[in-house]
Design a protein around this motif. Structure first.
Motif, mmCIF file in Angstrom:
data_model
loop_
_atom_site.group_PDB
_atom_site.id
_atom_site.type_symbol
_atom_site.label_atom_id
_atom_site.label_comp_id
_atom_site.label_asym_id
_atom_site.label_seq_id
_atom_site.Cartn_x
_atom_site.Cartn_y
_atom_site.Cartn_z
ATOM 1 N N LEU A 31 0.832 -1.201 0.000
ATOM 2 C CA LEU A 31 0.000 0.000 0.000
ATOM 3 C C LEU A 31 0.870 1.256 0.000
ATOM 4 N N CYS A 32 1.894 1.277 0.832
ATOM 5 C CA CYS A 32 2.791 2.445 0.887
ATOM 6 C C CYS A 32 3.554 2.618 -0.419
ATOM 7 N N THR A 33 3.991 1.517 -1.020
ATOM 8 C CA THR A 33 4.694 1.577 -2.303
ATOM 9 C C THR A 33 3.785 2.149 -3.383
ATOM 10 N N GLU A 34 2.543 1.700 -3.398
ATOM 11 C CA GLU A 34 1.612 2.200 -4.398
ATOM 12 C C GLU A 34 1.316 3.685 -4.186
ATOM 13 N N GLU A 35 1.206 4.108 -2.943
ATOM 14 C CA GLU A 35 0.955 5.535 -2.668
ATOM 15 C C GLU A 35 2.138 6.404 -3.086
ATOM 16 N N ARG A 36 3.362 5.936 -2.817
ATOM 17 C CA ARG A 36 4.542 6.698 -3.253
ATOM 18 C C ARG A 36 4.608 6.766 -4.773
ATOM 19 N N ALA A 37 4.291 5.644 -5.433
ATOM 20 C CA ALA A 37 4.286 5.630 -6.898
ATOM 21 C C ALA A 37 3.230 6.595 -7.435
ATOM 22 N N TRP A 38 2.075 6.657 -6.794
ATOM 23 C CA TRP A 38 1.009 7.576 -7.199
ATOM 24 C C TRP A 38 1.499 9.019 -7.102
ATOM 25 N N ASP A 39 2.175 9.344 -5.991
ATOM 26 C CA ASP A 39 2.676 10.710 -5.831
ATOM 27 C C ASP A 39 3.708 11.064 -6.894
ATOM 28 N N VAL A 40 4.605 10.135 -7.194
ATOM 29 C CA VAL A 40 5.609 10.378 -8.243
ATOM 30 C C VAL A 40 4.921 10.554 -9.586
ATOM 31 N N TRP A 41 3.991 9.653 -9.910
ATOM 32 C CA TRP A 41 3.295 9.727 -11.193
ATOM 33 C C TRP A 41 2.513 11.030 -11.321
ATOM 34 N N LYS A 42 1.853 11.417 -10.248
ATOM 35 C CA LYS A 42 1.009 12.604 -10.267
ATOM 36 C C LYS A 42 1.829 13.870 -10.528
ATOM 37 N N HIS A 43 3.053 13.938 -10.006
ATOM 38 C CA HIS A 43 3.840 15.164 -10.097
ATOM 39 C C HIS A 43 4.936 15.142 -11.163
ATOM 40 N N LYS A 44 5.347 13.951 -11.603
ATOM 41 C CA LYS A 44 6.526 13.885 -12.472
ATOM 42 C C LYS A 44 6.323 13.199 -13.816
ATOM 43 N N ILE A 45 5.336 12.322 -13.942
ATOM 44 C CA ILE A 45 5.223 11.490 -15.140
ATOM 45 C C ILE A 45 4.146 12.029 -16.070
ATOM 46 N N ASN A 46 4.518 12.205 -17.309
ATOM 47 C CA ASN A 46 3.562 12.634 -18.341
ATOM 48 C C ASN A 46 3.568 11.605 -19.461
ATOM 49 N N GLY A 47 2.434 11.391 -20.080
ATOM 50 C CA GLY A 47 2.363 10.515 -21.247
ATOM 51 C C GLY A 47 2.148 9.051 -20.939
ATOM 52 N N LYS A 48 2.012 8.675 -19.666
ATOM 53 C CA LYS A 48 1.738 7.295 -19.286
ATOM 54 C C LYS A 48 0.592 7.292 -18.295
ATOM 55 N N SER A 49 -0.232 6.279 -18.406
ATOM 56 C CA SER A 49 -1.269 6.125 -17.386
ATOM 57 C C SER A 49 -0.604 5.613 -16.109
ATOM 58 N N PHE A 50 -1.303 5.746 -14.997
ATOM 59 C CA PHE A 50 -0.743 5.251 -13.741
ATOM 60 C C PHE A 50 -0.542 3.745 -13.808
ATOM 61 N N ALA A 51 -1.467 3.045 -14.442
ATOM 62 C CA ALA A 51 -1.352 1.588 -14.549
ATOM 63 C C ALA A 51 -0.084 1.197 -15.313
ATOM 64 N N GLU A 52 0.211 1.909 -16.395
ATOM 65 C CA GLU A 52 1.434 1.625 -17.163
ATOM 66 C C GLU A 52 2.675 1.912 -16.332
ATOM 67 N N PHE A 53 2.664 3.065 -15.661
ATOM 68 C CA PHE A 53 3.805 3.463 -14.835
ATOM 69 C C PHE A 53 4.029 2.471 -13.698
#
Length: 96
Positions: A31-53
C-alpha cells in the motif's frame, strides 16, 4: 503507520495474536509503495497512465533473494565481520 491508523498498537496486537502479522506487513508495504508511486506519477510522469507506470515499476523491482541463493560462506563471512565489529564494543564505556 500512526498517521494512517489512530491506535496502531491495538491493530498490531490483533494481527500478532491471530498469526497474520507478516501478511499485514506485506500488505502495508504494498500500500505504501503504491501511494509513493502515485505521488511520483502525479507530479513527475507525463504521457503514461498510472497503470502503465506502476506496472513498469513492479517489473523493474528485483526479486527477493531465496534461501538457496545465500550460501553458507557468505553467512560465515558476514558473521565474522559482525563479530569483529562488536569485539571492541563495551556498552559500559563512557563516550567522551
Amino acid at each position: 503507520m500512526f498517521s494512517r491508523y489512530g491506535n496502531a498498537e491495538t491493530l498490531l496486537d490483533g494481527y500478532i495474536s491471530t498469526g497474520r502479522f507478516c501478511m499485514f506487513l506485506k500488505e502495508f508495504e504494498n500500500l505504501c509503495t503504491e501511494e509513493r508511486a502515485w505521488d511520483v506519477w502525479k507530479h513527475k510522469i507525463n504521457g503514461k497512465s498510472f497503470a502503465e507506470f506502476y506496472s513498469q515499476i513492479k517489473k523493474d523491482e528485483k526479486p527477493e533473494a531465496n534461501a538457496e541463493e545465500i550460501n553458507s560462506e557468505d553467512v560465515k563471512s558476514t558473521v565474522c565481520q559482525s563479530l569483529d565489529i562488536l569485539s571492541g564494543f563495551n556498552p559500559y564505556e563512557e563516550v567522551s
